[in-house]
Design an enzyme around this catalytic site. Structure first.
Site, PDB file in Angstrom:
ATOM      1  N   ASP A  11       0.881  -1.170   0.000  1.00 43.55           N
ATOM      2  CA  ASP A  11       0.000   0.000   0.000  1.00 43.55           C
ATOM      3  C   ASP A  11       0.919   1.220   0.000  1.00 43.55           C
ATOM      4  OD1 ASP A  11      -1.536   2.176   0.754  1.00 43.55           O
ATOM      5  OD2 ASP A  11      -2.728   1.044   2.196  1.00 43.55           O
ATOM      6  N   ILE A  12       0.823   2.021  -1.027  1.00 40.86           N
ATOM      7  CA  ILE A  12       1.768   3.131  -1.188  1.00 40.86           C
ATOM      8  C   ILE A  12       1.654   4.157  -0.050  1.00 40.86           C
ATOM      9  CG2 ILE A  12       0.432   4.747  -2.619  1.00 40.86           C
ATOM     10  CD1 ILE A  12       2.982   4.799  -4.473  1.00 40.86           C
ATOM     11  N   ASN A  25      -6.061  12.899 -10.692  1.00 41.67           N
ATOM     12  CA  ASN A  25      -6.758  13.359 -11.887  1.00 41.67           C
ATOM     13  C   ASN A  25      -6.539  14.863 -12.006  1.00 41.67           C
ATOM     14  OD1 ASN A  25      -8.801  14.633 -10.259  1.00 41.67           O
ATOM     15  ND2 ASN A  25      -9.644  12.591  -9.929  1.00 41.67           N
ATOM     16  N   VAL A  34      -5.940   4.891  -5.714  1.00 42.61           N
ATOM     17  CA  VAL A  34      -4.798   5.313  -4.909  1.00 42.61           C
ATOM     18  C   VAL A  34      -4.952   6.771  -4.450  1.00 42.61           C
ATOM     19  CG1 VAL A  34      -3.287   5.956  -6.840  1.00 42.61           C
ATOM     20  CG2 VAL A  34      -2.279   5.077  -4.767  1.00 42.61           C
ATOM     21  N   ASP A  35      -5.583   7.575  -5.260  1.00 41.52           N
ATOM     22  CA  ASP A  35      -5.840   8.987  -4.932  1.00 41.52           C
ATOM     23  C   ASP A  35      -6.672   9.095  -3.644  1.00 41.52           C
ATOM     24  OD1 ASP A  35      -5.932  11.713  -5.252  1.00 41.52           O
ATOM     25  OD2 ASP A  35      -7.187  11.703  -7.039  1.00 41.52           O
ATOM     26  N   SER A 123      -2.413   5.003 -14.233  1.00 46.16           N
ATOM     27  CA  SER A 123      -3.385   4.741 -15.322  1.00 46.16           C
ATOM     28  C   SER A 123      -3.853   3.291 -15.408  1.00 46.16           C
ATOM     29  CB  SER A 123      -2.845   5.176 -16.700  1.00 46.16           C
ATOM     30  OG  SER A 123      -2.751   6.582 -16.795  1.00 46.16           O
ATOM     31  N   GLY A 125      -5.519   1.504 -13.234  1.00 44.51           N
ATOM     32  CA  GLY A 125      -6.705   1.180 -12.451  1.00 44.51           C
ATOM     33  C   GLY A 125      -7.953   1.708 -13.147  1.00 44.51           C
TER      34      GLY A 125
END
Ligand code: ADP
Length: 171
Positions: A11-12, A25, A34-35, A123, A125
């Site tokens: 998990d980043i 975005n 992730v955002d 990109s 996901g």
């Protein structure tokens, strides 16, 4: 110099590096994937800075292929680099924009003085990019980069994406 590349599952938002890259975005105001995880775990300080960027430098949003840094709030990293990857399109080759998202992130990392940077599979996901191709572009672009970043960690969320990045890193 080109950075050392590492791949791993994880998990980043938990990664201990100088800067984590967000698959953002253009609006810079949060989203899914992730955002969403970065904003949830990082707390409101990140969104505050994003709103400031929208009010100042990027009134129309951050263009696709570009990157910009903010604080990392409560994350272990020092900075979040928000990069906008392209939405995948079958009938149009947007590979240059995906490569640009990686290249611009490393350029911003150099400006910050970050030496270790973690990337998700930008990109791959919600934006629908076929995973093996996204992995190849990511690895090739990082390898070709002229940057002071010493280590790039690709932090992948599931086994299929991890396998694709491992395969790309082996070639
Ligand atoms: P995009 O809109 O650029 O496609 P997404 O966030 O939808 O971005 O997905 C990019 C990749 O990040 C996908 O492989 C997704 O599974 C993965 N991902 C989602 N959450 C996390 C996380 N917390 N850490 C690392 N990768 C994640």
């Amino acid at each position: 110099m080109s950075p050392q590349i590492r791949t791993g599952r994880g998990d980043i938002t938990e990664t201990e590096v100088d800067a984590v890259v967000n698959a953002a975005n253009s609006a810079l105001l949060g989203g899914g994937g992730v955002d969403g995880a970065i904003h949830r775990r990082g707390g409101p300080a990140i969104l505050d800075e994003c709103r400031g960027l929208r009010a100042g430098r990027y009134p129309d949003g951050l263009p696709t292929g570009r990157a910009v840094a903010t604080t990392a709030g409560d994350l272990p990293a020092r900075w979040v680099i928000h990069a906008v990857g392209p939405v995948y399109a079958k009938r149009e080759d947007r590979s240059h924009l995906l490569a640009s998202a990686y290249r611009e992130s490393l350029r911003v990392a150099d400006e910050l003085g970050a030496r270790t940077v973690a990337f998700p599979a930008i990109s791959a996901g919600i934006y629908g990019w076929p995973v093996p191709d996204a992995a190849r572009i990511a690895v090739e672009t990082v390898r070709a980069a002229d940057t002071a970043v010493e280590v790039v960690r690709f932090v992948l969320f599931d086994d299929a994406v991890l396998a694709a990045f491992e395969a790309a890193a082996r070639t």
